[in-house]
Design a protein around this motif. Structure first.
Motif, mmCIF file in Angstrom:
data_model
loop_
_atom_site.group_PDB
_atom_site.id
_atom_site.type_symbol
_atom_site.label_atom_id
_atom_site.label_comp_id
_atom_site.label_asym_id
_atom_site.label_seq_id
_atom_site.Cartn_x
_atom_site.Cartn_y
_atom_site.Cartn_z
ATOM 1 N N VAL A 89 4.605 3.959 -18.418
ATOM 2 C CA VAL A 89 3.782 2.760 -18.547
ATOM 3 C C VAL A 89 3.238 2.405 -17.164
ATOM 4 C CG1 VAL A 89 3.725 0.316 -19.184
ATOM 5 C CG2 VAL A 89 5.152 1.912 -20.488
ATOM 6 N N VAL A 90 1.910 2.231 -17.087
ATOM 7 C CA VAL A 90 1.263 1.875 -15.823
ATOM 8 C C VAL A 90 0.409 0.641 -16.066
ATOM 9 C CG1 VAL A 90 -0.270 2.647 -13.978
ATOM 10 C CG2 VAL A 90 1.201 4.307 -15.126
ATOM 11 N N VAL A 91 0.691 -0.419 -15.312
ATOM 12 C CA VAL A 91 -0.078 -1.661 -15.388
ATOM 13 C C VAL A 91 -0.807 -1.803 -14.058
ATOM 14 C CG1 VAL A 91 0.034 -4.161 -15.696
ATOM 15 C CG2 VAL A 91 1.664 -2.682 -16.908
ATOM 16 N N ILE A 92 -2.138 -1.893 -14.119
ATOM 17 C CA ILE A 92 -2.934 -1.921 -12.893
ATOM 18 C C ILE A 92 -3.735 -3.212 -12.815
ATOM 19 C CG2 ILE A 92 -4.743 -0.753 -11.563
ATOM 20 C CD1 ILE A 92 -4.008 1.815 -13.125
ATOM 21 N N ASN A 93 -3.583 -3.916 -11.685
ATOM 22 C CA ASN A 93 -4.406 -5.083 -11.394
ATOM 23 C C ASN A 93 -4.952 -5.005 -9.973
ATOM 24 O OD1 ASN A 93 -5.665 -7.471 -12.121
ATOM 25 N ND2 ASN A 93 -4.013 -8.745 -11.352
ATOM 26 N N GLY A 94 -4.677 -3.891 -9.290
ATOM 27 C CA GLY A 94 -5.158 -3.671 -7.932
ATOM 28 C C GLY A 94 -6.054 -2.448 -7.889
ATOM 29 N N GLU A 95 -6.026 -1.730 -6.751
ATOM 30 C CA GLU A 95 -6.894 -0.570 -6.566
ATOM 31 C C GLU A 95 -6.075 0.711 -6.548
ATOM 32 O OE1 GLU A 95 -10.311 1.109 -3.494
ATOM 33 O OE2 GLU A 95 -9.544 -0.927 -3.268
ATOM 34 N N LEU A 96 -6.523 1.692 -7.311
ATOM 35 C CA LEU A 96 -5.855 2.977 -7.382
ATOM 36 C C LEU A 96 -6.891 4.075 -7.166
ATOM 37 C CD1 LEU A 96 -3.045 3.871 -9.766
ATOM 38 C CD2 LEU A 96 -4.723 5.567 -9.173
ATOM 39 N N ARG A 97 -6.692 4.887 -6.115
ATOM 40 C CA ARG A 97 -7.608 5.987 -5.794
ATOM 41 C C ARG A 97 -6.877 7.298 -6.066
ATOM 42 N NH1 ARG A 97 -9.004 3.569 0.099
ATOM 43 N NH2 ARG A 97 -9.871 1.586 -0.617
ATOM 44 N N GLY A 98 -7.012 7.771 -7.281
ATOM 45 C CA GLY A 98 -6.329 8.989 -7.702
ATOM 46 C C GLY A 98 -6.191 8.988 -9.210
ATOM 47 N N ASP A 99 -5.680 10.067 -9.751
ATOM 48 C CA ASP A 99 -5.522 10.179 -11.197
ATOM 49 C C ASP A 99 -4.268 9.457 -11.670
ATOM 50 O OD1 ASP A 99 -7.809 11.672 -11.223
ATOM 51 O OD2 ASP A 99 -6.834 13.578 -11.685
ATOM 52 N N VAL A 100 -4.348 8.948 -12.893
ATOM 53 C CA VAL A 100 -3.227 8.266 -13.540
ATOM 54 C C VAL A 100 -2.819 9.098 -14.748
ATOM 55 C CG1 VAL A 100 -2.473 6.176 -14.727
ATOM 56 C CG2 VAL A 100 -4.111 6.010 -12.856
ATOM 57 N N HIS A 101 -1.530 9.377 -14.865
ATOM 58 C CA HIS A 101 -0.975 10.083 -16.016
ATOM 59 C C HIS A 101 0.088 9.183 -16.629
ATOM 60 C CE1 HIS A 101 -2.763 14.004 -14.903
ATOM 61 N NE2 HIS A 101 -2.649 13.523 -13.682
ATOM 62 N N ALA A 102 -0.239 8.555 -17.754
ATOM 63 C CA ALA A 102 0.699 7.650 -18.426
ATOM 64 C C ALA A 102 1.066 8.258 -19.772
ATOM 65 C CB ALA A 102 0.081 6.275 -18.609
ATOM 66 N N VAL A 110 -10.056 1.533 -10.570
ATOM 67 C CA VAL A 110 -9.500 2.888 -10.573
ATOM 68 C C VAL A 110 -10.610 3.872 -10.208
ATOM 69 C CG1 VAL A 110 -8.353 4.672 -11.930
ATOM 70 C CG2 VAL A 110 -7.807 2.268 -12.332
ATOM 71 N N LEU A 111 -10.380 4.645 -9.161
ATOM 72 C CA LEU A 111 -11.296 5.714 -8.754
ATOM 73 C C LEU A 111 -10.590 7.031 -9.036
ATOM 74 C CD1 LEU A 111 -11.717 3.227 -6.508
ATOM 75 C CD2 LEU A 111 -13.493 4.822 -5.834
ATOM 76 N N GLY A 112 -10.681 7.474 -10.269
ATOM 77 C CA GLY A 112 -10.010 8.698 -10.693
ATOM 78 C C GLY A 112 -9.931 8.732 -12.207
ATOM 79 N N ASN A 113 -9.400 9.813 -12.725
ATOM 80 C CA ASN A 113 -9.263 9.978 -14.167
ATOM 81 C C ASN A 113 -7.991 9.306 -14.669
ATOM 82 O OD1 ASN A 113 -11.600 11.582 -14.211
ATOM 83 N ND2 ASN A 113 -10.408 13.401 -13.704
ATOM 84 N N ILE A 114 -8.056 8.806 -15.890
ATOM 85 C CA ILE A 114 -6.903 8.165 -16.518
ATOM 86 C C ILE A 114 -6.522 8.982 -17.745
ATOM 87 C CG2 ILE A 114 -6.023 6.110 -17.652
ATOM 88 C CD1 ILE A 114 -7.944 4.461 -15.953
ATOM 89 N N ARG A 166 0.845 -1.202 0.000
ATOM 90 C CA ARG A 166 0.000 0.000 0.000
ATOM 91 C C ARG A 166 0.876 1.246 0.000
ATOM 92 N NH1 ARG A 166 -5.359 -0.587 2.397
ATOM 93 N NH2 ARG A 166 -5.827 -2.789 2.479
ATOM 94 N N VAL A 167 0.441 2.247 -0.771
ATOM 95 C CA VAL A 167 1.120 3.542 -0.788
ATOM 96 C C VAL A 167 0.074 4.623 -0.589
ATOM 97 C CG1 VAL A 167 2.432 5.191 -2.170
ATOM 98 C CG2 VAL A 167 2.996 2.765 -2.287
ATOM 99 N N HIS A 168 0.276 5.456 0.422
ATOM 100 C CA HIS A 168 -0.581 6.609 0.678
ATOM 101 C C HIS A 168 0.241 7.840 0.309
ATOM 102 C CE1 HIS A 168 -3.466 4.072 2.817
ATOM 103 N NE2 HIS A 168 -2.405 3.474 3.342
ATOM 104 N N GLY A 169 0.207 8.197 -0.951
ATOM 105 C CA GLY A 169 0.998 9.298 -1.479
ATOM 106 C C GLY A 169 1.124 9.143 -2.983
ATOM 107 N N SER A 170 1.769 10.086 -3.623
ATOM 108 C CA SER A 170 1.900 10.036 -5.080
ATOM 109 C C SER A 170 3.101 9.189 -5.489
ATOM 110 C CB SER A 170 2.018 11.444 -5.653
ATOM 111 O OG SER A 170 3.235 12.034 -5.242
ATOM 112 N N ILE A 171 3.027 8.675 -6.715
ATOM 113 C CA ILE A 171 4.108 7.882 -7.287
ATOM 114 C C ILE A 171 4.454 8.500 -8.626
ATOM 115 C CG2 ILE A 171 4.815 5.627 -8.149
ATOM 116 C CD1 ILE A 171 2.777 4.359 -6.261
ATOM 117 N N SER A 172 5.735 8.801 -8.842
ATOM 118 C CA SER A 172 6.146 9.371 -10.123
ATOM 119 C C SER A 172 7.460 8.749 -10.577
ATOM 120 C CB SER A 172 6.280 10.887 -10.026
ATOM 121 O OG SER A 172 7.266 11.245 -9.097
#
Length: 148
Positions: A73-86, A98-102, A43-49
């Protein structure tokens, strides 16, 4: 020199190289900046860049991110609460939530993946952006507002 770097990036992406592994029992509170391949099962509570143009973030089925993600490149198979910028590609596996914009250039989505937000294509966003003024005038413009 740049051609060698580009080829190294392509090989790493094809191989799915993992340079950093965050296990299921790990909880991180804070931002993460990474290069190469990051596999996240915790789990990560914060941004990832990503700081590398060939970086890949893989969010495992048990993984959870509460914050913004920015990577080529972002590969998601879990839960992401926030925006994704790929900047290159987003892959949504069957257990992705995903609970957020992609924001994406290319998206691949498996049956069962769920998105609660918007899919925003990168090139479409650039077309609708308001162009900035190229040159500001040297002196203020005077408009004649007198009735003719």
């Amino acid at each position: 020199m740049f051609d060698r770097d580009k080829e190294r990036i392509r090989r790493a992406q094809r191989a799915g190289q993992v340079d950093t592994l965050i296990g299921e029992k790990v909880v991180i509170r804070g931002d993460i900046h990474f290069s190469g391949g990051l596999y996240l099962a915790g789990r990560v509570h914060g941004s990832i860049s990503a700081q590398d143009p060939g970086a890949i973030l893989t969010l495992a089925e048990s993984g959870l991110v509460e914050g913004e993600v920015r990577a080529p490149v972002v590969v998601i198979n879990g839960e992401l609460r926030g925006d994704v910028h790929a900047s290159e590609r987003v892959e949504l596996a069957s257990n992705a939530r995903v609970l957020g914009n992609i924001h994406y250039k290319v998206v691949e989505m498996a049956a069962g993946a769920a998105i609660s937000g918007r899919l925003l294509h990168a090139e479409t966003q650039q077309l609708h952006a308001v162009p900035e003024a190229e040159h500001a005038p040297d002196r203020p413009l005077r408009l004649n507002t007198a009735a003719a």
